[in-house]
Design a protein around this motif. Sequence first.
Motif, PDB file in Angstrom:
ATOM      1  N   ALA A 138       0.683  -1.285   0.120  1.00 31.30           N
ATOM      2  CA  ALA A 138      -0.015  -0.126  -0.095  1.00 31.30           C
ATOM      3  C   ALA A 138       0.777   1.361  -0.073  1.00 31.30           C
ATOM      4  O   ALA A 138       0.609   2.189  -0.745  1.00 31.30           O
ATOM      5  CB  ALA A 138      -0.818  -0.016   1.100  1.00 31.30           C
ATOM      6  N   TYR A 184       2.305   1.637  -3.240  1.00 30.52           N
ATOM      7  CA  TYR A 184       1.384   2.125  -4.286  1.00 30.52           C
ATOM      8  C   TYR A 184       1.098   3.503  -4.126  1.00 30.52           C
ATOM      9  O   TYR A 184       1.245   4.338  -5.198  1.00 30.52           O
ATOM     10  CB  TYR A 184      -0.089   1.181  -3.977  1.00 30.52           C
ATOM     11  CG  TYR A 184      -0.876   1.486  -4.905  1.00 30.52           C
ATOM     12  CD1 TYR A 184      -1.125   0.984  -6.307  1.00 30.52           C
ATOM     13  CD2 TYR A 184      -2.169   2.266  -4.607  1.00 30.52           C
ATOM     14  CE1 TYR A 184      -2.123   1.092  -7.289  1.00 30.52           C
ATOM     15  CE2 TYR A 184      -3.158   2.733  -5.511  1.00 30.52           C
ATOM     16  CZ  TYR A 184      -3.280   1.942  -6.550  1.00 30.52           C
ATOM     17  OH  TYR A 184      -4.211   2.207  -7.420  1.00 30.52           O
ATOM     18  N   GLU A 214       3.819   5.744  -5.460  1.00 34.43           N
ATOM     19  CA  GLU A 214       3.761   5.742  -6.867  1.00 34.43           C
ATOM     20  C   GLU A 214       3.109   6.753  -7.270  1.00 34.43           C
ATOM     21  O   GLU A 214       3.148   7.181  -8.621  1.00 34.43           O
ATOM     22  CB  GLU A 214       3.854   4.291  -7.412  1.00 34.43           C
ATOM     23  CG  GLU A 214       3.830   4.111  -8.770  1.00 34.43           C
ATOM     24  CD  GLU A 214       5.143   4.689  -9.526  1.00 34.43           C
ATOM     25  OE1 GLU A 214       6.131   4.472  -8.878  1.00 34.43           O
ATOM     26  OE2 GLU A 214       5.066   5.014 -10.894  1.00 34.43           O
ATOM     27  N   THR A 215       1.675   6.896  -6.758  1.00 36.88           N
ATOM     28  CA  THR A 215       0.789   8.020  -7.104  1.00 36.88           C
ATOM     29  C   THR A 215       1.484   9.447  -7.305  1.00 36.88           C
ATOM     30  O   THR A 215       0.731  10.233  -8.143  1.00 36.88           O
ATOM     31  CB  THR A 215      -0.410   7.841  -6.305  1.00 36.88           C
ATOM     32  OG1 THR A 215       0.094   8.491  -4.855  1.00 36.88           O
ATOM     33  CG2 THR A 215      -1.131   6.780  -6.090  1.00 36.88           C
ATOM     34  N   ILE A 220       2.271  10.103 -10.739  1.00 32.28           N
ATOM     35  CA  ILE A 220       1.359  10.267 -11.832  1.00 32.28           C
ATOM     36  C   ILE A 220       1.211  11.726 -12.274  1.00 32.28           C
ATOM     37  O   ILE A 220       0.978  12.617 -11.524  1.00 32.28           O
ATOM     38  CB  ILE A 220      -0.135   9.777 -11.312  1.00 32.28           C
ATOM     39  CG1 ILE A 220       0.016   8.312 -11.199  1.00 32.28           C
ATOM     40  CG2 ILE A 220      -1.363  10.070 -12.477  1.00 32.28           C
ATOM     41  CD1 ILE A 220      -1.389   7.771 -10.277  1.00 32.28           C
ATOM     42  N   PRO A 264      -6.929   6.239  -6.999  1.00 36.39           N
ATOM     43  CA  PRO A 264      -5.679   5.244  -6.390  1.00 36.39           C
ATOM     44  C   PRO A 264      -5.154   5.535  -4.808  1.00 36.39           C
ATOM     45  O   PRO A 264      -4.887   4.882  -4.115  1.00 36.39           O
ATOM     46  CB  PRO A 264      -4.330   5.409  -7.222  1.00 36.39           C
ATOM     47  CG  PRO A 264      -5.011   6.050  -8.527  1.00 36.39           C
ATOM     48  CD  PRO A 264      -6.280   6.723  -8.250  1.00 36.39           C
ATOM     49  N   MET A 287      -6.945  -1.951  -7.210  1.00 32.68           N
ATOM     50  CA  MET A 287      -5.692  -1.376  -7.434  1.00 32.68           C
ATOM     51  C   MET A 287      -5.104  -1.777  -8.991  1.00 32.68           C
ATOM     52  O   MET A 287      -4.537  -1.026  -9.753  1.00 32.68           O
ATOM     53  CB  MET A 287      -4.804  -1.591  -6.399  1.00 32.68           C
ATOM     54  CG  MET A 287      -5.156  -0.913  -5.175  1.00 32.68           C
ATOM     55  SD  MET A 287      -4.412  -1.455  -3.654  1.00 32.68           S
ATOM     56  CE  MET A 287      -2.685  -1.105  -3.895  1.00 32.68           C
ATOM     57  N   THR A 308      -6.258  -0.092 -11.783  1.00 30.44           N
ATOM     58  CA  THR A 308      -5.805   1.419 -12.115  1.00 30.44           C
ATOM     59  C   THR A 308      -4.779   1.421 -13.041  1.00 30.44           C
ATOM     60  O   THR A 308      -4.421   2.692 -13.290  1.00 30.44           O
ATOM     61  CB  THR A 308      -5.691   2.210 -10.785  1.00 30.44           C
ATOM     62  OG1 THR A 308      -4.562   1.425 -10.103  1.00 30.44           O
ATOM     63  CG2 THR A 308      -6.847   2.443  -9.865  1.00 30.44           C
ATOM     64  N   PRO A 324      -0.241   8.206 -17.748  1.00 30.24           N
ATOM     65  CA  PRO A 324      -0.146   6.939 -17.647  1.00 30.24           C
ATOM     66  C   PRO A 324       0.025   6.714 -16.021  1.00 30.24           C
ATOM     67  O   PRO A 324       0.637   7.409 -15.297  1.00 30.24           O
ATOM     68  CB  PRO A 324       1.107   6.705 -18.144  1.00 30.24           C
ATOM     69  CG  PRO A 324       1.665   8.118 -18.279  1.00 30.24           C
ATOM     70  CD  PRO A 324       0.657   9.026 -18.249  1.00 30.24           C
ATOM     71  N   PHE A 381       1.183   3.781 -12.975  1.00 24.91           N
ATOM     72  CA  PHE A 381       1.582   2.649 -12.534  1.00 24.91           C
ATOM     73  C   PHE A 381       2.159   1.632 -13.815  1.00 24.91           C
ATOM     74  O   PHE A 381       2.053   0.465 -13.690  1.00 24.91           O
ATOM     75  CB  PHE A 381       0.700   1.706 -11.819  1.00 24.91           C
ATOM     76  CG  PHE A 381      -0.176   2.421 -10.708  1.00 24.91           C
ATOM     77  CD1 PHE A 381       0.773   2.924  -9.531  1.00 24.91           C
ATOM     78  CD2 PHE A 381      -1.240   2.851 -10.696  1.00 24.91           C
ATOM     79  CE1 PHE A 381       0.007   3.500  -8.608  1.00 24.91           C
ATOM     80  CE2 PHE A 381      -1.982   3.719  -9.675  1.00 24.91           C
ATOM     81  CZ  PHE A 381      -1.087   3.903  -8.551  1.00 24.91           C
TER      82      PHE A 381
END
Lengths: 179, 504
Positions: free
Chosen positions: A21, A24, A27-28, A31, A47, B176, B179, B189, B191
């Motif tokens: 988590a 993740y 990593e957002t 974006i 996300p 997840m 996404t 883009p 992930f």
Amino acid sequence: MVTAKIVTRARAEGLVILLVALGYVWETRNIPTLFQSPGVPGPAAFPTVLGLVLGLAGLWRLVRGAPGDEAAARAAQKAAGEAKEPAAAGAPAPSWLAAHGRFYALWAVVLGFMFFMPELGFPLGAGAAMLLMFRLLGEKRWHVSAALSIATTAILYLGFSKGLGVRLPLGLLQGLLGK
Amino acid sequence: MFDHLINGFSVALQPLNLLIALLGSVIGTVIGVLPGLGPTATIAMLLPLVFTMSPVAAMIMLTSIYYGAMYGGSTTSILVNIPGESASVITTIDGHKMAMQGRAGPALAIAAVSSFVAGTLAVVVLTMVGRPVASLALRFGPAEFFSLMFFGLATVASLAGAQVGKAIVTTVMGLMIATVGIDLVSGAPRFTFGNPFLQDGIDFIVVAMGVFAISEIVVTAKEVWEGTRPQVVQAGNVWLSWKDFRYSLPSIFRGSFFGFLMGMLPGAGATLSTFVAYNVEKRLARNPELYGTGDIRGVACPEAANNAASGASLIPLLSLGIPGGGATAVMLGALMMLDITPGPMMFDKHGALLWALIASMYVGNVLLLVLNWPMVNVFARIMSVPARYLMPIVLVICTVGVWSLSSSSVDLVLTGAAGVLGYYMRRQKWPIEPLVLGLILGGRMESSYRQALIISKGSPTIFFEKPISLVLLLGALVFLALPPILARMKKGRALVEALEGGEA
């Protein structure tokens, strides 16, 4: 004993979930927020919510363990204890290779086929994977395994590539056939 | 209204159209029965076949392939525990257990019969209320859709009973995974880690083949080695008994009702309807504890829901131009290539085609029943093929199914990884179905969420202000909260009984 093992596993799972988590959510940040209007959720909004929910669930599992799993394990242990015959004393324990070798070999064949099929090509990859799997799953006769894998590969290759137009890779055979 | 339907039947029953429907049903079933090749892939593969046909013949062909592939998908769910498509994920729960108990024949037969009954009901209801219902479906805005998806996910998570926490984790993981890829709203883009193959996102088949098929292969191998594989009971009777049919009939009707209700909502699709119908059925039916143990109602209900939803999904597809799922999206593309643009004027502009299509759906259902009834015995014999021969072939076919999506080695690597994850989840009793449903619904759920917030200028109260949305969210909460509360009450009662017993 079993209960302690389950608590440890549940906590380890909680830690892994938490780390996934966090990775993740981290990593957002990468974006790109193209044409982002103020006050309107962008591509990272959903996300981020998901990452936070998963992170909380992981943290909960890490802290609490797994009460449900423990209860189920206790019940299973009790049932197994009642049903189980006393083990024969002095029976030699099987070696690690004998106990787990086939299991890991099977995983190696399955994953090896999936990972290397594009390079090896469908005919060679599928033929080899099926041959090895027939053997691993208990077909002792080499000639039967070989004949079955060759015949099945040929049928599947012709059926899918010629019948349904699926472009299956020839891989190493491509060079040999000069295609 | 029925005059139009009779006209439709007069077109659908023409010898050439009947032949096309028969051919489509056979091809759809044969391809759909291969693990990994669901209706979407089947229709996409066979699309070039229809471009030279007249619009009516083309649509009859496509709907027949669709129904055939749907039935084929249920067959693999029942026989080898691998769903051929998303709508038959729930059929694996009871269907495969029935097959292992030597009741593959009745399971396959009830799948065909319930599909037929639901298809028939769907056509009748479609004929009577199709037009007014199309306008009703327009009341569902983004907020209502988000809540509907949330409700669907909650009902699936609640299937895990006391282990609802694990189900929530796997649902979120599925969302997840959904996404990954290019964000459809902003084009950003997400992930993808710079990999162009990930820009299209991760297909349901890629993950489903891993968590269901690869894990099934390894679990079966382990059972074979350890001698713990349950012996498939050789049953004397492969046909569906009258008693079984009567026992399943209420479930078929309830499944049809929920399937139709959810199928007519644009974007909801057949998949969600099967999950919701199964869960509601489990709470409404007598002896709910039998669900999940190989109960024939556990096959009848989702199969009926799936088929009724497929029929109902034509309402948003044809009247609003919104597909209910992947397969209907491909059909929408085919319609547009044939110069037919679905929309509110469809009933007026292309009435003849529309009614011929509705009639051909019914004809397709009859043909499938006639075709598959004698084939039940043949398919059921797959269960008697020893696992050592069946599983390697299943692995290769699944790999081809994944490869056929986009000829991408990244997809194969992801399937392998999903296989390892699926194996772990099965060993440690983590529910797999919520992960798959989360992945299927993730994209639509997110776009509804963002659209709703754009409408409300970022205020989340929009989800509570709309009555339909509020009811769905409350329903979801009830589904999520109920299993742990019931489990706790049961535990408390057992403790009281034990104490009372001790005192006595």
